[in-house]
Enzyme design. Structure first.
Site, PDB file in Angstrom:
ATOM      1  N   SER A   1      -9.282  -6.237  10.034  1.00 26.84           N
ATOM      2  CA  SER A   1     -10.611  -5.757   9.497  1.00 26.84           C
ATOM      3  C   SER A   1     -11.408  -7.009   8.997  1.00 26.84           C
ATOM      4  O   SER A   1     -10.561  -7.774   8.363  1.00 26.84           O
ATOM      5  CB  SER A   1     -10.609  -4.582   8.583  1.00 26.84           C
ATOM      6  OG  SER A   1     -10.416  -3.327   9.265  1.00 26.84           O
TER       7      SER A   1
ATOM      8  N   ARG B   1       0.831  -1.217  -0.046  1.00 29.00           N
ATOM      9  CA  ARG B   1      -0.024   0.034  -0.146  1.00 29.00           C
ATOM     10  C   ARG B   1       0.902   1.239  -0.020  1.00 29.00           C
ATOM     11  O   ARG B   1       1.888   1.405   0.865  1.00 29.00           O
ATOM     12  CB  ARG B   1      -1.039   0.184   1.217  1.00 29.00           C
ATOM     13  CG  ARG B   1      -1.573  -1.119   1.398  1.00 29.00           C
ATOM     14  CD  ARG B   1      -2.995  -1.042   1.832  1.00 29.00           C
ATOM     15  NE  ARG B   1      -3.625  -2.385   1.931  1.00 29.00           N
ATOM     16  CZ  ARG B   1      -4.647  -2.586   2.804  1.00 29.00           C
ATOM     17  NH1 ARG B   1      -5.409  -1.626   3.657  1.00 29.00           N
ATOM     18  NH2 ARG B   1      -5.133  -3.852   2.834  1.00 29.00           N
TER      19      ARG B   1
ATOM     20  N   ARG C   1       2.539   2.609  12.547  1.00 28.10           N
ATOM     21  CA  ARG C   1       1.638   1.373  12.368  1.00 28.10           C
ATOM     22  C   ARG C   1       1.369   0.990  10.850  1.00 28.10           C
ATOM     23  O   ARG C   1       0.601   0.061  10.566  1.00 28.10           O
ATOM     24  CB  ARG C   1       0.583   1.200  13.403  1.00 28.10           C
ATOM     25  CG  ARG C   1      -0.404   2.656  12.947  1.00 28.10           C
ATOM     26  CD  ARG C   1      -1.477   2.347  13.936  1.00 28.10           C
ATOM     27  NE  ARG C   1      -2.803   3.045  13.420  1.00 28.10           N
ATOM     28  CZ  ARG C   1      -3.865   2.847  13.981  1.00 28.10           C
ATOM     29  NH1 ARG C   1      -3.954   1.955  14.774  1.00 28.10           N
ATOM     30  NH2 ARG C   1      -5.018   3.542  13.387  1.00 28.10           N
ATOM     31  N   HIS C   2       2.095   1.850  10.207  1.00 29.13           N
ATOM     32  CA  HIS C   2       1.897   1.622   8.504  1.00 29.13           C
ATOM     33  C   HIS C   2       3.159   1.375   7.763  1.00 29.13           C
ATOM     34  O   HIS C   2       4.298   2.172   8.208  1.00 29.13           O
ATOM     35  CB  HIS C   2       1.215   3.014   7.996  1.00 29.13           C
ATOM     36  CG  HIS C   2      -0.298   2.946   8.215  1.00 29.13           C
ATOM     37  ND1 HIS C   2      -0.667   3.742   9.462  1.00 29.13           N
ATOM     38  CD2 HIS C   2      -1.359   2.571   7.796  1.00 29.13           C
ATOM     39  CE1 HIS C   2      -2.043   3.515   9.333  1.00 29.13           C
ATOM     40  NE2 HIS C   2      -2.589   2.843   8.557  1.00 29.13           N
TER      41      HIS C   2
ATOM     42  N   ARG D   1       1.554  -5.929  12.536  1.00 26.79           N
ATOM     43  CA  ARG D   1       0.908  -5.241  13.701  1.00 26.79           C
ATOM     44  C   ARG D   1       0.553  -5.930  14.672  1.00 26.79           C
ATOM     45  O   ARG D   1       0.755  -5.748  15.880  1.00 26.79           O
ATOM     46  CB  ARG D   1      -0.434  -4.454  13.195  1.00 26.79           C
ATOM     47  CG  ARG D   1      -0.450  -3.077  12.831  1.00 26.79           C
ATOM     48  CD  ARG D   1      -1.598  -2.564  12.920  1.00 26.79           C
ATOM     49  NE  ARG D   1      -1.471  -1.452  11.808  1.00 26.79           N
ATOM     50  CZ  ARG D   1      -2.559  -0.855  11.086  1.00 26.79           C
ATOM     51  NH1 ARG D   1      -3.535  -0.990  11.524  1.00 26.79           N
ATOM     52  NH2 ARG D   1      -2.315   0.186  10.254  1.00 26.79           N
TER      53      ARG D   1
ATOM     54  N   GLU E   1       1.170   3.891   1.320  1.00 27.39           N
ATOM     55  CA  GLU E   1       0.395   4.912   2.360  1.00 27.39           C
ATOM     56  C   GLU E   1       1.396   5.951   2.552  1.00 27.39           C
ATOM     57  O   GLU E   1       2.896   5.944   2.258  1.00 27.39           O
ATOM     58  CB  GLU E   1       0.865   4.185   3.772  1.00 27.39           C
ATOM     59  CG  GLU E   1       0.078   2.846   3.941  1.00 27.39           C
ATOM     60  CD  GLU E   1      -1.492   3.040   4.249  1.00 27.39           C
ATOM     61  OE1 GLU E   1      -1.975   4.116   4.298  1.00 27.39           O
ATOM     62  OE2 GLU E   1      -1.928   1.857   4.430  1.00 27.39           O
TER      63      GLU E   1
ATOM     64  N   GLU F   1      -6.186  -1.252  15.771  1.00 28.58           N
ATOM     65  CA  GLU F   1      -6.823  -2.243  14.587  1.00 28.58           C
ATOM     66  C   GLU F   1      -5.485  -3.280  14.098  1.00 28.58           C
ATOM     67  O   GLU F   1      -4.568  -3.041  13.664  1.00 28.58           O
ATOM     68  CB  GLU F   1      -7.290  -1.531  13.624  1.00 28.58           C
ATOM     69  CG  GLU F   1      -7.817  -2.333  12.658  1.00 28.58           C
ATOM     70  CD  GLU F   1      -7.983  -1.638  11.286  1.00 28.58           C
ATOM     71  OE1 GLU F   1      -8.242  -0.449  11.082  1.00 28.58           O
ATOM     72  OE2 GLU F   1      -7.807  -2.335  10.126  1.00 28.58           O
TER      73      GLU F   1
HETATM   74  O1  4AD Z   1      -8.169  -3.032   7.266  1.00 29.16           O
HETATM   75  P1  4AD Z   1      -7.529  -3.423   6.012  1.00 29.16           P
HETATM   76  O2  4AD Z   1      -7.238  -2.416   4.950  1.00 29.16           O
HETATM   77  O3  4AD Z   1      -8.619  -4.753   5.424  1.00 29.16           O
HETATM   78  C1  4AD Z   1      -8.562  -5.460   4.335  1.00 29.16           C
HETATM   79  O4  4AD Z   1      -7.354  -5.439   3.747  1.00 29.16           O
HETATM   80  C2  4AD Z   1      -9.695  -6.372   4.014  1.00 29.16           C
HETATM   81  N1  4AD Z   1      -9.301  -6.831   2.676  1.00 29.16           N
HETATM   82  C3  4AD Z   1      -9.818  -7.380   5.060  1.00 29.16           C
HETATM   83  C4  4AD Z   1     -10.982  -8.100   5.193  1.00 29.16           C
HETATM   84  O5  4AD Z   1     -10.832  -9.396   4.964  1.00 29.16           O
HETATM   85  N2  4AD Z   1     -12.213  -7.765   5.368  1.00 29.16           N
HETATM   86  O6  4AD Z   1      -6.279  -4.381   6.103  1.00 29.16           O
HETATM   87  C5  4AD Z   1      -6.200  -5.519   7.054  1.00 29.16           C
HETATM   88  C6  4AD Z   1      -5.021  -5.309   8.228  1.00 29.16           C
HETATM   89  C7  4AD Z   1      -5.352  -4.015   9.065  1.00 29.16           C
HETATM   90  O7  4AD Z   1      -6.225  -4.337   9.921  1.00 29.16           O
HETATM   91  C8  4AD Z   1      -3.889  -3.904   9.363  1.00 29.16           C
HETATM   92  O8  4AD Z   1      -3.614  -4.850  10.404  1.00 29.16           O
HETATM   93  C9  4AD Z   1      -2.983  -4.544   8.189  1.00 29.16           C
HETATM   94  O9  4AD Z   1      -4.056  -5.127   7.578  1.00 29.16           O
HETATM   95  N3  4AD Z   1      -2.750  -3.085   7.445  1.00 29.16           N
HETATM   96  C10 4AD Z   1      -1.267  -2.597   7.735  1.00 29.16           C
HETATM   97  N4  4AD Z   1      -0.373  -2.919   8.124  1.00 29.16           N
HETATM   98  C11 4AD Z   1       0.545  -2.320   7.897  1.00 29.16           C
HETATM   99  N5  4AD Z   1       0.899  -1.378   7.327  1.00 29.16           N
HETATM  100  C12 4AD Z   1      -0.129  -0.905   6.254  1.00 29.16           C
HETATM  101  N6  4AD Z   1      -0.061   0.065   5.343  1.00 29.16           N
HETATM  102  C13 4AD Z   1      -1.451  -1.760   6.645  1.00 29.16           C
HETATM  103  N7  4AD Z   1      -2.708  -1.630   5.946  1.00 29.16           N
HETATM  104  C14 4AD Z   1      -3.338  -2.585   6.476  1.00 29.16           C
HETATM  105 MG    MG Z   2      -9.272  -1.782   8.359  1.00 29.91          MG
END
Ligand code: 4AD
Ligand code: MG
Length: 431
Positions: free
Chosen positions: A357, A209, A217-218, A405, A211, A354
């Site tokens: 999700s 991603r 945490r990202h 995380r 970001e 979090e």
């Molecule tokens: O909350 P996210 O974006 O949800 C999904 O990707 C959905 N497809 C999940 C689903 O099955 N509904 O990402 C899921 C998790 C987050 O809660 C976080 O722990 C981690 O992925 N995450 C990251 N960790 C580190 N850096 C980032 N940029 C992250 N983005 C998400």
């Molecule tokens: Mg989420």
């Protein structure tokens, strides 16, 4: 070489002959006696040289050189010393440059960015080894739980034609002259595999991603644990699995990884099941009572989420809980609606952060197509995914959990970068 690890020396018989190999962490040459602390993956052990020839051979030894040692186990004269090794043979296997770019003694704190520039050296410590051994163990226990429960591990494409989690964080690349993206999550593929009849699937793999923000945490590349199952009643089935699995993993860590947890000074409390479920609306009310106003429909920001974690911990005496029934407006297109404004989406929170999700997905073709449009996305970009829903797809749901995380929060690390071997963020593409 019949190599022992430093840890084995403490259990070895006094007088037994041992061979070790590792890094010279501490060197002290004092005339008639010399000491070298040898560090390996499993800890550190003291080597003692008391004969002249050996002492001489240690004079040019540089810190962090790779060394071989052969000797006899004996009890240290120091009260707290345990066992040490009386040197009989010593060799330098690979000499380290005497000018080390970062302090390795642990006495002078080096800032994170510099440490990450020299990550290989930075990783040479019992604490860092403990983090990555625990990370490996967590992945193993997750897999153990899922295999026991009849889930199938999958590997899905990381080069994809469309994003699943919103356009803002897509990395694009040239794919034989066509535009492609790095996968943001396994979301669309895991759903398609349920339509293929696999019923219960998971993947632990990379997600990307773009970001833009710099947070604790990202990351731009992280490890996502994705999970999806078919034939469920609603999102509560998914939350139950998260609870069971999370508790399973923590119990396993306590049972099998004491040494690493102690190295990091961690006392792991296993939360009680069921974890509390707090709806998005009641979370907003809890925060409002503390003077934190969030407009209905808006996301809960990082600081407020931390605060919410404290409030819930006070109220329910637990660090693990769910926020449920999020507004559809702040969740992705694939989630199932619950009434007009809400959805069957939840977040799994631990430590006020979090970790995952999840939720139930929309599996009706027409509704899903209309949700894609509602989010301002182009149905054409999701054709293959969407077509799946025309030909028989059971009710299903799942979650995505950030492994990095999870490691950060279970091990109380300040920064997600400490949980990753070679982190990637907007500033960092190497090492
Ligand atoms: O909350 P996210 O974006 O949800 C999904 O990707 C959905 N497809 C999940 C689903 O099955 N509904 O990402 C899921 C998790 C987050 O809660 C976080 O722990 C981690 O992925 N995450 C990251 N960790 C580190 N850096 C980032 N940029 C992250 N983005 C998400
Ligand atoms: Mg989420």
């Amino acid at each position: 070489m019949n190599r022992s690890y430093s840890k084995d020396i403490q259990k070895a018989k006094v007088g037994s002959a041992v061979e070790l190999a590792g890094w010279a962490a501490v060197i002290k040459v004092l005339g008639k006696i010399a000491f070298v602390k040898l560090r390996d993956r499993e800890g550190e052990v003291q080597l003692v040289a008391s004969n002249k020839k050996l002492i001489n051979s240690l004079k040019d030894l540089t810190h962090e050189s790779v060394i071989y040692a052969k000797g006899k186990v004996r009890q240290s004269k120091l009260k707290s010393g345990g066992n040490e090794v009386e040197l009989q043979k010593f060799e330098v296997l690979s000499k380290a440059d005497a000018n080390l770019p970062i302090d390795m003694s642990g006495k002078i704190p080096t800032d994170l960015s510099k440490r990450l520039n020299w990550r290989v050296l930075d990783l040479r410590s019992s604490k860092k080894y403990a983090i990555f051994k625990l990370r490996s163990a967590m992945n193993y226990y997750i897999r153990e739980y899922l295999q026991q429960n009849n889930f199938i591990e999958m590997q899905t494409p990381k080069i994809v034609g469309s994003g699943a989690e919103g356009g803002a964080t897509l990395f694009s690349l040239d794919y034989y002259g066509k535009k492609a993206y790095l996968s943001q999550s396994q979301q669309l593929y895991k759903q398609m595999l349920l339509a293929a009849g696999l019923d219960k699937v998971y993947e632990i793999g990379p997600a990307f991603r773009a970001e833009k923000s710099h947070t604790m945490r990202h990351l731009a590349e992280f490890t996502q644990f994705d999970f999806e199952m078919a034939f469920l009643k609603d999102e509560n089935n998914i939350m139950k699995i998260i609870e069971d699995m999370f508790v399973f993993v923590l119990k396993k860590l306590n049972a099998h990884n004491k040494y690493e947890l102690e190295t990091l000074g961690i006392n792991l409390n296993v939360p009680k099941v069921p974890f509390p479920k707090v709806t998005y609306e009641s979370a907003l009310k809890l925060l409002a009572k503390e003077g934190i106003k969030i407009k209905k429909g808006d996301d809960i920001g990082t600081e407020d989420e931390k605060k919410l974690g404290d409030l819930i911990e006070k109220k329910y005496k637990t660090k693990a809980y769910f926020i449920t029934k999020f507004p559809f407006g702040i969740k992705p297109f694939y989630i199932m609606k619950d009434g007009k404004t809400y959805s069957k989406a939840f977040d799994f929170e631990y430590n006020g952060e979090e970790l995952a999700s999840g939720g139930q997905r929309e599996h009706n073709y027409e509704k899903l197509a209309s949700q894609i449009k509602e989010k301002g996305l182009n149905v054409k970009d999701f054709e293959d995914y969407l077509n799946t829903f025309k030909f028989g797809t059971p009710a299903h749901g799942g979650f995505g959990l950030g492994i990095d995380r999870m490691v950060k929060n279970i091990l109380n690390l300040d920064n997600i970068r400490e949980a990753v071997l070679f982190p990637r963020d907007p500033e960092r593409l190497s090492p």
